[in-house]
Design an enzyme around this catalytic site. Structure first.
Site, PDB file in Angstrom:
ATOM      1  N   GLY A 150     -87.517  44.996 -44.672  1.00  0.00           N
ATOM      2  CA  GLY A 150     -88.122  46.213 -45.205  1.00  0.00           C
ATOM      3  C   GLY A 150     -88.185  46.146 -46.716  1.00  0.00           C
ATOM      4  O   GLY A 150     -87.901  45.105 -47.315  1.00  0.00           O
ATOM      5  N   ASN A 151     -88.581  47.240 -47.313  1.00  0.00           N
ATOM      6  CA  ASN A 151     -88.544  47.309 -48.773  1.00  0.00           C
ATOM      7  C   ASN A 151     -88.240  48.739 -49.186  1.00  0.00           C
ATOM      8  O   ASN A 151     -88.186  49.650 -48.360  1.00  0.00           O
ATOM      9  CB  ASN A 151     -89.845  46.784 -49.391  1.00  0.00           C
ATOM     10  N   ARG A 152     -87.995  48.926 -50.480  1.00  0.00           N
ATOM     11  CA  ARG A 152     -87.401  50.170 -50.951  1.00  0.00           C
ATOM     12  C   ARG A 152     -88.398  51.281 -51.247  1.00  0.00           C
ATOM     13  O   ARG A 152     -88.058  52.271 -51.872  1.00  0.00           O
ATOM     14  CB  ARG A 152     -86.513  49.884 -52.173  1.00  0.00           C
TER      15      ARG A 152
END
Lengths: 239, 239
Positions: free
Chosen positions: B46-48
């Site tokens: 995932g990413n932020r």
């Protein structure tokens, strides 16, 4: 006799103002949520744990009068009122926070700690097109549950782990119980179609040295109350 | 003259009941949030991205009278009222949802789409200890922004991308503008210490063929309103 008294007391509902202080004077460490293992400053490896079950356990233990330290990875849940909450991101941070919170009477490892982290974390965002798609080499994370279950002297009297499995739940959970050295494993299925990750209900097995209990499908709050009751009984037996 | 009228109208505040319907009759597709690229049934990359900026843009465009289709990855935000919201997880799902939503007058790609996905996704949870830590081979995901910006015939009249960079923001954002073929890039820094990812405020650059505008630090809602106003001006010029 203590056990009988606790079991009688448990017939009262969790919300009742007469709910007994089953865990009064007990210090309980609960871990919850996923860990995020960074790839670079924006990307990470995560998992689908919502933290609902772990947070519900912390809340229930607070309600039962325990001194609760909740060590949680990134979740979209409010801190349970009355618990001391330590927010972490990575497995290494969770390990350090648990170490700092010990000793305790009980350790309940509900977090879905990442088994692996990325070997080399980039300090800058990895850019596309620089030499094609990257390959991520992973390295094993510490096994926080096994470390606590196998620690010397101030080992918590009761150590409870979770096993989220897509296949062979009972066998995998039993094997985890032995391998980790913990006292109980809550086994739950995360096969697709189940509501374990992110959902409100949970259908679990409690696996201990004495065998396997199948609990019916119930809310995560109800699983938490039943687990806290079980913990009170076990602590009364052991300490 | 239209542009002047819009710019005069913009001097009214966003919350004013007199706020003009700058985008009435326009169909606007907005993407928002991260994508999650599965490793196995429980783990993902995932990413932020929190989705706050993309959702704020969708909300602002609804407020400006547009017909808004919001295609969003997994976020902890409510659906913006009045938008048609399509929930997706992966980059491939986002690509399909955007294709299904086209044609449109404008495409605003605020999502942090994963550049790569895992080449071979396991159907079962990968177990620890089976042959050591795994290595994840990644493959490139489709470039949704470039695909829309470079598509034939029913290309949206205005295509806006985002560039989240830890270093060399202006150079990287300018290069992205040319490479992707879009009309504007909103550049923002995600270096550590910035509030871009997950925060309430944002300090951005607007980069177009005519140069770089530095916008002061403001709320994500204010960035959204200013971008929607810019979009209205550009649509009036181009169509």
């Amino acid at each position: 006799a203590i056990v009988d008294a606790i079991e009688r007391a448990l017939s009262k509902t969790a919300d009742s103002p007469e709910r007994p202080s089953l865990l009064a004077g007990r210090r309980v460490i609960v871990t919850s949520g996923p860990t995020y293992e960074p790839i670079d400053p924006v990307r990470f490896i995560g998992n689908r744990s919502s933290g609902r079950q772990g947070h519900a356990i912390a809340q229930s233990a607070v309600g039962a009068g325990a001194n609760v330290i909740l060590v949680t990875g990134p979740v979209a849940l409010p801190d349970p009122p009355g618990a001391t909450v330590v927010h972490v991101e990575t497995a290494l941070e969770m390990q350090a926070a648990v170490a700092a919170a010990l000793p305790a009477d009980a350790f309940i490892a509900a977090a879905a700690v990442a088994d692996w982290r990325v070997e080399r974390v980039d300090n800058e965002k990895i850019k596309k097109g620089e030499g094609g798609a990257p390959t991520l080499r992973l390295v094993e994370n510490p096994d926080i549950l096994a470390e606590v279950a196998k620690m010397n002297k101030p080992r918590p009297a009761v150590v409870i782990g979770f096993a989220a499995e897509t296949n062979h739940l009972v066998d995998n959970a039993k094997s985890k119980l032995l391998r980790k050295g913990c006292d109980f494993i809550i086994g739950n299925s995360v096969a697709s179609g189940t509501t374990t990750f992110g959902g409100e209900t949970n259908e679990v097995l409690l696996i201990g040295a004495e065998g396997v209990e199948r609990w019916p499908s119930m809310s995560k709050a109800a699983v938490a109350d039943r687990l806290v009751a079980k913990l009170a009984v076990e602590l009364a037996k052991r300490s």
